[in-house]
Design an enzyme around this catalytic site. Structure first.
Site, PDB file in Angstrom:
ATOM      1  CB  THR A  42      51.068  29.622  38.393  1.00  0.00           C
ATOM      2  OG1 THR A  42      52.102  29.988  37.732  1.00  0.00           O
ATOM      3  CG2 THR A  42      51.322  29.893  39.986  1.00  0.00           C
ATOM      4  CB  CYS A  48      45.785  27.245  44.188  1.00  0.00           C
ATOM      5  SG  CYS A  48      45.815  27.431  42.421  1.00  0.00           S
ATOM      6  CE  LYS A  51      48.033  27.524  48.216  1.00  0.00           C
ATOM      7  NZ  LYS A  51      46.520  28.139  48.186  1.00  0.00           N
ATOM      8  CE1 TYR A 178      48.262  32.905  46.835  1.00  0.00           C
ATOM      9  CE2 TYR A 178      48.512  35.364  46.889  1.00  0.00           C
ATOM     10  CZ  TYR A 178      48.481  34.210  46.144  1.00  0.00           C
ATOM     11  OH  TYR A 178      48.932  34.103  44.831  1.00  0.00           O
ATOM     12  CB  ILE A 179      52.505  32.757  48.997  1.00  0.00           C
ATOM     13  CG1 ILE A 179      51.592  32.778  47.589  1.00  0.00           C
ATOM     14  CG2 ILE A 179      53.586  31.696  48.873  1.00  0.00           C
ATOM     15  CD1 ILE A 179      52.518  33.025  46.344  1.00  0.00           C
ATOM     16  CD  GLU A 182      47.675  30.123  51.043  1.00  0.00           C
ATOM     17  OE1 GLU A 182      46.328  30.283  50.701  1.00  0.00           O
ATOM     18  OE2 GLU A 182      48.157  29.878  50.038  1.00  0.00           O
ATOM     19  NE  ARG A 205      50.226  46.448  52.792  1.00  0.00           N
ATOM     20  CZ  ARG A 205      50.500  47.177  53.788  1.00  0.00           C
ATOM     21  NH1 ARG A 205      49.865  48.313  53.912  1.00  0.00           N
ATOM     22  NH2 ARG A 205      51.746  46.795  54.287  1.00  0.00           N
ATOM     23  N   GLY A 263      55.566  38.485  46.822  1.00  0.00           N
ATOM     24  CA  GLY A 263      54.615  38.833  45.686  1.00  0.00           C
ATOM     25  C   GLY A 263      55.018  38.171  44.428  1.00  0.00           C
ATOM     26  CG  ASP A 304      48.050  35.607  37.919  1.00  0.00           C
ATOM     27  OD1 ASP A 304      46.740  35.796  37.988  1.00  0.00           O
ATOM     28  OD2 ASP A 304      48.492  34.718  38.849  1.00  0.00           O
ATOM     29  CB  ALA A 342      39.977  31.218  50.540  1.00  0.00           C
ATOM     30  CG  HIS A 437      21.702  23.986  65.897  1.00  0.00           C
ATOM     31  ND1 HIS A 437      22.564  24.793  66.541  1.00  0.00           N
ATOM     32  CD2 HIS A 437      21.341  22.777  66.910  1.00  0.00           C
ATOM     33  CE1 HIS A 437      22.801  24.316  67.826  1.00  0.00           C
ATOM     34  NE2 HIS A 437      22.205  23.383  67.964  1.00  0.00           N
ATOM     35  CD  GLU A 442      23.832  26.888  64.363  1.00  0.00           C
ATOM     36  OE1 GLU A 442      22.639  27.101  64.777  1.00  0.00           O
ATOM     37  OE2 GLU A 442      24.565  26.133  64.991  1.00  0.00           O
TER      38      GLU A 442
END
Length: 448
Positions: A42, A48, A51, A178-179, A182, A205, A263, A304, A342, A437, A442
């Protein structure tokens, strides 16, 4: 002569299966792997990696718009979906070749066909051949869930979205994980009209509430429309082309593409696990112990398909650990706490450790430090979108329990910060670190 054809037979050549195969072979095991689709699984083939490439491609819309504020004049700006799509698909082909070479270079035999379990030590291939193995590893991943409603045959999932013949003018996306978020960001940036429909009023969620709220505000300002408490009940094909989507009791929505992102379910249907005395869990997952062993001592499962943590790096670690335990003499477990994650939404979200709510429930007395700022890049481009960073700290020990971020490059920044959370560093450790900086990163050491 060995009593088995193979020491290890792996069903599924995704990230976890390929890693387990390679490591087992490096320990001297005779290994074979079967994959009914494409080697890479996958993440590499339809997840991922392609995508993220679409995310990169869509970012140029924002970059090119902002370029004028930095002195650039760009004439005749236009976007061609076929060019981006075909570039992504070519790179998927390249990666599949690389993964196949990894198997070949490690002398792992691979079968391009479906395999099922015929017994505790037996695997049956689609061709009818049956082979035996001392150990069997199931690494078949998960598959998108398609809800049951009238007209769902007209909808696509994340499997098919990379092959669209043209960029749709109107996209309806069901789901808010997330899918969904995105692809909502990708299509919105590329110019499509995007509507997200969801059965609840919560997006993403499990992520920190403040970050979810910030993303909702920003994406709405960017033109993404949300319809909550109204899952799709019907999709109808229109005579003139396109579809009419009925979201619950709300007004129908015109669409050229309907993407279902509600899902993923462990890919265990028809695997024959019952032939080895293995019962599935309530969600179709394969129950395993802390060492990824199933109810059958000779059969293991990773990734998975176990429904523990659906992340590629987790599957890779699990597969590696199984191979080391079975053939390398090193038995170890995987730590499932402090796993960074992420969402490559626009802007992206990155998170590690406990959310504020989780920390209060577990520790009671916590301190929350935050920085709500406008990234320098946005200031120069006259964008009013603001970033938000949060540190969740145990008030009794000063230990950082979680870091949560939304803003440009948040995932890139978080990877290093996740080490600090995993190591149990304190807020004082962050305070004692000199800021880099000027940077967005920072802000992590300047919160007081």
């Amino acid at each position: 002569m060995s009593e088995f054809d193979y020491d290890l037979f792996v069903i599924g050549a995704g990230s976890g299966g390929v890693r387990a195969s390679r490591i087992a072979a490096s320990h001297g095991a005779k290994v074979a792997v079967a994959e009914e689709y494409r080697i890479g699984g996958t993440c590499v083939i339809r997840g991922c990696v392609p995508k993220k490439m679409l995310v990169y491609g869509s970012h140029f819309a924002e970059e090119l718009q902002d370029a004028a504020h930095y002195g650039w004049t760009i004439d005749s700006m236009r976007f061609d979906w076929a060019t981006l799509r075909d570039t992504v698909l070519r790179d998927v082909d390249r990666l599949e070749t690389a993964y196949t070479s990894t198997l070949d270079n490690n002398r792992v035999e691979h079968f391009h066909e479906r395999a099922t379990i015929a017994g505790a030590h037996a695997v049956r291939l689609a061709s009818g051949r049956e082979v035996t193995a001392r150990y069997i590893l199931v690494a078949t991943g998960a598959w998108p869930v398609m809800p049951d409603f009238e007209g769902n045959q007209y909808c696509i999932t994340s499997n098919e979205v990379f092959h669209l013949p043209e960029l749709p003018e109107r996209v309806v996306i069901q789901g808010a994980g997330y899918i969904a978020m995105e692809f909502a960001g990708i299509f919105n940036a590329l110019g499509s009209k995007v509507t997200v429909v969801n059965r609840s009023d919560v997006i993403l969620r499990g992520y920190d509430e403040a970050l979810r709220d910030r993303l909702l505000q920003i994406t709405m300002a960017r033109g993404i429309e949300y319809k909550f408490h109204c899952p799709i009940t019907k999709v109808e094909q229109r005579d003139g082309g396109g579809f009419t989507v009925t979201p619950g009791k709300k007004d129908p929505i015109p669409a050229d593409v309907v993407l279902i992102a509600t899902g993923r379910r462990p890919n265990t249907d028809g695997l024959g696990l019952e032939n080895a005395g293995i019962d599935l869990g309530p969600g179709g997952e394969i129950p395993v112990d802390e060492f990824s062993k199933t109810a059958c001592d000779s059969i293991y499962a990773v990734g998975d398909v176990t429904d523990r943590v659906q992340l590629t790096p987790v599957a890779i670690r699990e597969g590696h650990a199984v191979a080391d335990a079975l053939f390398g003499g090193e038995k170890r477990t995987i730590a499932y706490d402090c796993i960074p994650s992420a969402v490559f939404s626009q802007p992206p979200i990155a998170s590690v450790g406990l959310t504020e709510g989780e920390a209060r429930n577990r520790y009671g007395n916590v301190k929350v430090y935050s920085s709500d700022f406008r990234p320098m890049k946005n200031v120069f481009a006259e964008r009013h979108e603001r970033g938000l960073y949060k540190l969740v700290v145990d008030a009794n020990t000063d230990r950082i329990l979680g870091i949560h971020m939304i803003g440009p490059d948040s995932p890139e920044i978080l990877q290093a910060a996740a080490i600090a959370v995993r190591a149990g560093l304190t807020k004082a450790d962050f305070d004692a670190t000199v800021a880099l900086h000027p940077s967005m990163a920072e802000e992590l050491v300047l919160m007081r």
